[in-house]
Design a protein around this motif. Structure first.
Motif, PDB file in Angstrom:
ATOM      1  N   SER A  29     -15.468  50.193  44.658  1.00 52.95           N
ATOM      2  CA  SER A  29     -16.058  51.422  45.793  1.00 52.95           C
ATOM      3  C   SER A  29     -15.650  51.157  47.229  1.00 52.95           C
ATOM      4  O   SER A  29     -14.985  51.491  48.065  1.00 52.95           O
ATOM      5  N   GLY A  30     -16.217  49.948  47.514  1.00 55.08           N
ATOM      6  CA  GLY A  30     -15.921  49.318  49.036  1.00 55.08           C
ATOM      7  C   GLY A  30     -14.658  48.771  49.239  1.00 55.08           C
ATOM      8  O   GLY A  30     -14.130  49.323  50.102  1.00 55.08           O
ATOM      9  N   ALA A  31     -13.679  48.512  48.173  1.00 56.86           N
ATOM     10  CA  ALA A  31     -12.249  47.989  48.448  1.00 56.86           C
ATOM     11  C   ALA A  31     -11.644  49.379  48.619  1.00 56.86           C
ATOM     12  O   ALA A  31     -10.580  49.344  49.631  1.00 56.86           O
ATOM     13  N   PHE A  32     -11.893  50.303  47.824  1.00 53.66           N
ATOM     14  CA  PHE A  32     -11.053  51.650  48.103  1.00 53.66           C
ATOM     15  C   PHE A  32     -11.437  52.127  49.469  1.00 53.66           C
ATOM     16  O   PHE A  32     -10.533  52.824  50.142  1.00 53.66           O
ATOM     17  N   LEU A  33     -12.815  51.990  49.791  1.00 54.94           N
ATOM     18  CA  LEU A  33     -12.986  52.758  51.233  1.00 54.94           C
ATOM     19  C   LEU A  33     -12.157  51.942  52.414  1.00 54.94           C
ATOM     20  O   LEU A  33     -11.843  52.343  53.270  1.00 54.94           O
ATOM     21  N   THR A  34     -12.291  50.357  52.120  1.00 55.84           N
ATOM     22  CA  THR A  34     -11.568  49.551  53.122  1.00 55.84           C
ATOM     23  C   THR A  34     -10.137  49.790  53.104  1.00 55.84           C
ATOM     24  O   THR A  34      -9.466  49.970  54.250  1.00 55.84           O
TER      25      THR A  34
END
Length: 270
Positions: free
Chosen positions: A191-196
């Protein structure tokens, strides 16, 4: 009960229309490049543009590098804060919020001032150095989202018990983080990777002021000089975004289960 369901559906319909109507209007406009009937000429024009391929590839690579660097920084930091330095948590949360408070233009001017060609570390003196500076700038920009995603995932597991069981099994700290903690918070990290990745793909200010061939400045340039291609690019960006979200949901179904402490005590980790 029926009255409550009715108003719930009304609210849902209004919310869906708020998002879908502009999207449908944008898609309809993107098909009107050829007068008189609908066509996909604007999409063909976008995909045929060499700058589209070059800038999107560049931003995708920088995005992947930003994700890797962000994971290497945030996951160990959250792990140690939750395991040994809980008193630091309010201060870390405040520091990770600063990129939301400080505008990107101030951030990039600070980078240019500190790391220009006359400084001790001349990152801006070469294309590779500027790419490295841009990557760390994006890691900083995405820090609030990556930190909170990882921290939320870390709350769902018993970090103390898993760490003690892994230490009994003979694992060192890097092994514990890489083989025990990270698999258990994989969905949160994704999820954090997608937002990044979403931030990197659409970011304009930092890439523009550092003069890098990124996708954000390309979108701005197309929007300022053409009519139908920007609408097509908006739809393409939407499809990429929802495709990434679908992949996250798909991967979350196949995410490995939490490691059981009893399963870690059968022997040392290789």
């Amino acid at each position: 009960m029926k009255q409550s369901r009715f108003w719930a559906w009304v609210v849902f319909g209004v919310g869906a229309a708020y998002f879908l109507v502009p999207l449908i209007a944008t898609f309809e406009f993107s098909l009107r490049m050829r007068r008189g009937y609908y066509s996909f000429d604007s999409y063909a024009s976008v995909f045929a543009d060499p700058k589209f391929q070059a800038t999107f590839t560049y931003s995708a690579v920088i995005g992947l590098l930003s994700i890797i660097v962000g994971i290497l920084i945030v996951v160990p930091a959250v792990y140690f804060v939750r395991l040994r330095m809980a008193w630091l948590r309010p201060y870390v949360e405040f520091l990770t919020l600063l990129p939301l408070i400080i505008p990107a233009i101030i951030l990039v001017y600070g980078y240019i001032r500190l790391y220009n060609s006359s400084s001790i570390i001349p990152f801006t003196g070469s294309a590779t150095g500027t790419d490295i500076l841009l990557t760390f700038a994006y890691v900083t920009l995405a820090l609030p989202y990556m930190y909170r995603a990882v921290d939320t995932g870390m709350r769902t597991i018993d970090v103390q018990t898993l760490t003690e069981a892994a230490q009994i099994a003979g694992a060192n700290t890097p092994q514990i983080i890489a083989r025990i903690i990270l698999p258990n918070i994989l969905v949160a990290v994704l999820s954090g990777a997608f937002l990044t990745f979403a931030i990197v793909i659409g970011e304009f200010t930092i890439a523009s002021l550092l003069n890098r061939p990124a996708f954000g400045p390309y979108l701005q340039n197309i929007g300022a000089n053409r009519a139908y291609e920007p609408a097509a690019l908006a739809i393409i960006s939407f499809i990429i975004t929802w495709g990434a979200m679908s992949m996250i949901n798909l991967l979350s179904r196949f995410a490995p289960p939490h490691f059981c402490p009893d399963g870690l005590t059968h022997g040392p980790l290789p």
